[in-house]
Enzyme design. Structure first.
Site, PDB file in Angstrom:
ATOM      1  N   LYS A   1       0.764  -1.238   0.007  1.00 33.61           N
ATOM      2  CA  LYS A   1       0.021   0.117  -0.046  1.00 33.61           C
ATOM      3  C   LYS A   1       0.588   1.356  -0.184  1.00 33.61           C
ATOM      4  O   LYS A   1       2.189   1.304   0.292  1.00 33.61           O
ATOM      5  CB  LYS A   1      -0.889  -0.250   1.424  1.00 33.61           C
ATOM      6  CG  LYS A   1      -2.009  -1.223   1.201  1.00 33.61           C
ATOM      7  CD  LYS A   1      -2.683  -1.052   2.390  1.00 33.61           C
ATOM      8  CE  LYS A   1      -3.944  -2.128   2.198  1.00 33.61           C
ATOM      9  NZ  LYS A   1      -4.843  -1.972   3.598  1.00 33.61           N
TER      10      LYS A   1
ATOM     11  N   TYR B   1     -12.277  -2.378  -3.673  1.00 33.60           N
ATOM     12  CA  TYR B   1     -12.915  -2.442  -2.284  1.00 33.60           C
ATOM     13  C   TYR B   1     -14.573  -2.103  -2.333  1.00 33.60           C
ATOM     14  O   TYR B   1     -14.909  -1.930  -1.117  1.00 33.60           O
ATOM     15  CB  TYR B   1     -12.329  -1.260  -1.495  1.00 33.60           C
ATOM     16  CG  TYR B   1     -10.800  -1.664  -1.080  1.00 33.60           C
ATOM     17  CD1 TYR B   1     -10.609  -2.763  -0.293  1.00 33.60           C
ATOM     18  CD2 TYR B   1      -9.932  -0.915  -1.370  1.00 33.60           C
ATOM     19  CE1 TYR B   1      -9.360  -2.934   0.304  1.00 33.60           C
ATOM     20  CE2 TYR B   1      -8.545  -0.967  -0.962  1.00 33.60           C
ATOM     21  CZ  TYR B   1      -8.225  -2.374  -0.178  1.00 33.60           C
ATOM     22  OH  TYR B   1      -7.116  -2.617   0.613  1.00 33.60           O
TER      23      TYR B   1
ATOM     24  N   ASN C   1      -2.144   0.183   6.924  1.00 32.96           N
ATOM     25  CA  ASN C   1      -1.694  -0.944   7.549  1.00 32.96           C
ATOM     26  C   ASN C   1      -0.682  -1.514   6.419  1.00 32.96           C
ATOM     27  O   ASN C   1      -1.055  -3.120   6.438  1.00 32.96           O
ATOM     28  CB  ASN C   1      -2.884  -1.528   8.045  1.00 32.96           C
ATOM     29  CG  ASN C   1      -3.998  -1.909   6.929  1.00 32.96           C
ATOM     30  OD1 ASN C   1      -3.843  -1.721   5.868  1.00 32.96           O
ATOM     31  ND2 ASN C   1      -5.027  -2.914   7.470  1.00 32.96           N
TER      32      ASN C   1
ATOM     33  N   HIS D   1      -2.273  -5.453   1.519  1.00 35.94           N
ATOM     34  CA  HIS D   1      -3.455  -5.977   1.536  1.00 35.94           C
ATOM     35  C   HIS D   1      -3.125  -7.633   1.226  1.00 35.94           C
ATOM     36  O   HIS D   1      -1.987  -7.712   0.410  1.00 35.94           O
ATOM     37  CB  HIS D   1      -3.972  -5.524   0.150  1.00 35.94           C
ATOM     38  CG  HIS D   1      -5.245  -6.398  -0.509  1.00 35.94           C
ATOM     39  ND1 HIS D   1      -6.477  -6.367   0.183  1.00 35.94           N
ATOM     40  CD2 HIS D   1      -5.596  -7.372  -1.269  1.00 35.94           C
ATOM     41  CE1 HIS D   1      -7.322  -7.083  -0.193  1.00 35.94           C
ATOM     42  NE2 HIS D   1      -6.666  -7.834  -1.268  1.00 35.94           N
TER      43      HIS D   1
ATOM     44  N   GLU E   1      -9.754 -10.893  -7.294  1.00 33.83           N
ATOM     45  CA  GLU E   1      -8.830  -9.796  -6.981  1.00 33.83           C
ATOM     46  C   GLU E   1      -7.617  -9.921  -8.067  1.00 33.83           C
ATOM     47  O   GLU E   1      -7.107  -8.911  -8.662  1.00 33.83           O
ATOM     48  CB  GLU E   1      -8.245  -9.610  -5.417  1.00 33.83           C
ATOM     49  CG  GLU E   1      -9.480  -9.304  -4.741  1.00 33.83           C
ATOM     50  CD  GLU E   1      -9.098  -9.378  -3.024  1.00 33.83           C
ATOM     51  OE1 GLU E   1      -9.682  -9.055  -2.469  1.00 33.83           O
ATOM     52  OE2 GLU E   1      -7.749  -9.672  -2.909  1.00 33.83           O
TER      53      GLU E   1
HETATM   54  P1  IDP Z   1      -7.746  -6.892   5.466  1.00 37.74           P
HETATM   55  O1  IDP Z   1      -6.997  -5.671   4.743  1.00 37.74           O
HETATM   56  O2  IDP Z   1      -7.204  -7.370   6.814  1.00 37.74           O
HETATM   57  O3  IDP Z   1      -8.489  -7.740   4.774  1.00 37.74           O
HETATM   58  P2  IDP Z   1     -10.598  -5.559   5.694  1.00 37.74           P
HETATM   59  O4  IDP Z   1     -11.684  -5.851   6.631  1.00 37.74           O
HETATM   60  O5  IDP Z   1     -10.873  -6.375   4.374  1.00 37.74           O
HETATM   61  O6  IDP Z   1      -9.155  -6.036   6.381  1.00 37.74           O
HETATM   62  O7  IDP Z   1     -10.335  -4.037   5.234  1.00 37.74           O
HETATM   63  C1  IDP Z   1      -9.818  -3.545   4.195  1.00 37.74           C
HETATM   64  C2  IDP Z   1      -9.064  -2.332   4.522  1.00 37.74           C
HETATM   65  O8  IDP Z   1      -9.797  -1.348   5.106  1.00 37.74           O
HETATM   66  C3  IDP Z   1      -7.960  -2.556   5.859  1.00 37.74           C
HETATM   67  O9  IDP Z   1      -6.712  -3.317   5.449  1.00 37.74           O
HETATM   68  C4  IDP Z   1      -7.771  -1.119   6.235  1.00 37.74           C
HETATM   69  O10 IDP Z   1      -6.769  -0.348   5.402  1.00 37.74           O
HETATM   70  C5  IDP Z   1      -9.165  -0.654   6.181  1.00 37.74           C
HETATM   71  N1  IDP Z   1      -9.803  -0.720   7.192  1.00 37.74           N
HETATM   72  C6  IDP Z   1     -10.599  -1.819   7.735  1.00 37.74           C
HETATM   73  N2  IDP Z   1     -10.975  -1.658   8.840  1.00 37.74           N
HETATM   74  C7  IDP Z   1     -10.939  -0.290   9.264  1.00 37.74           C
HETATM   75  C8  IDP Z   1     -11.388   0.552  10.247  1.00 37.74           C
HETATM   76  O11 IDP Z   1     -12.089  -0.017  11.270  1.00 37.74           O
HETATM   77  N3  IDP Z   1     -10.928   1.686  10.452  1.00 37.74           N
HETATM   78  C9  IDP Z   1     -10.186   2.192   9.190  1.00 37.74           C
HETATM   79  N4  IDP Z   1      -9.682   1.495   8.227  1.00 37.74           N
HETATM   80  C10 IDP Z   1      -9.967   0.228   8.275  1.00 37.74           C
HETATM   81 MG    MG Z   2     -10.128  -7.994   3.363  1.00 37.88          MG
END
Ligand code: IDP
Ligand code: MG
Length: 139
Positions: free
Chosen positions: A10, A50, A113, A116, A127
């Site tokens: 990212k 997304y 974070n 992905h 994807e």
């Molecule tokens: P993942 O990347 O671990 O699969 P997902 O639930 O698919 O997590 O969420 C996609 C992305 O959305 C996360 O990697 C993060 O960047 C963002 N995200 C997810 N949950 C939150 C949240 O509660 N607050 C802010 N950003 C979030």
């Molecule tokens: Mg995810």
């Protein structure tokens, strides 16, 4: 089972100059890279990727973040790679990520974070097809 999964380095990770660190961990874990490119997503591309999160409170922030800079998209291949790569990534919430994981070490926020990874075989296929044509994968 040999699987494939989509990885994204990212924008926050590219800015931290840890592309090499992330790839080193893949190689150390005998995960093969069969496709790789650098992109700067359009808003439409990020929203489409997304789409499953559309309507959630963090959706707009996530899209803004994903278009804020360059990313690296990769197709990874290996034994049980979907789960193994997610283990290397760490939990979505970096505060809960296991020590030594990419997110525990390098994430700076819930949105920012680092990486992905696809979460299941069906989403991995979707994807991968979102970003790669079959002829762009080198096996
Ligand atoms: P993942 O990347 O671990 O699969 P997902 O639930 O698919 O997590 O969420 C996609 C992305 O959305 C996360 O990697 C993060 O960047 C963002 N995200 C997810 N949950 C939150 C949240 O509660 N607050 C802010 N950003 C979030
Ligand atoms: Mg995810």
């Amino acid at each position: 089972m040999i699987q494939q999964t989509l990885s994204i380095i990212k924008p926050d990770a590219v800015k931290q100059r840890i592309i090499g660190e992330i790839i080193k961990r893949l190689e150390n874990n005998k995960i093969e890279i069969i496709g790789m490119k650098m992109l700067k997503l359009t808003r439409e591309q990020a929203e489409g990727f997304y789409a499953v999160h559309k309507g959630k409170p963090f959706f707009e922030t996530l899209v803004e973040f994903m278009i804020s800079g360059k990313i690296v998209v990769m197709v990874l291949q290996g034994e049980d790679v979907i789960a193994r790569y997610r283990t290397i990534m760490g939990a979505t919430d970096y505060r809960k990520a296991a020590p030594g994981t990419l997110r525990a070490e390098f994430a700076t926020g819930l949105t920012e974070n680092v990486v992905h990874g696809s979460d299941a075989t069906e989403t991995a296929v979707q994807e991968i097809n979102y970003f790669f044509k079959p002829e762009e994968l080198v096996k």
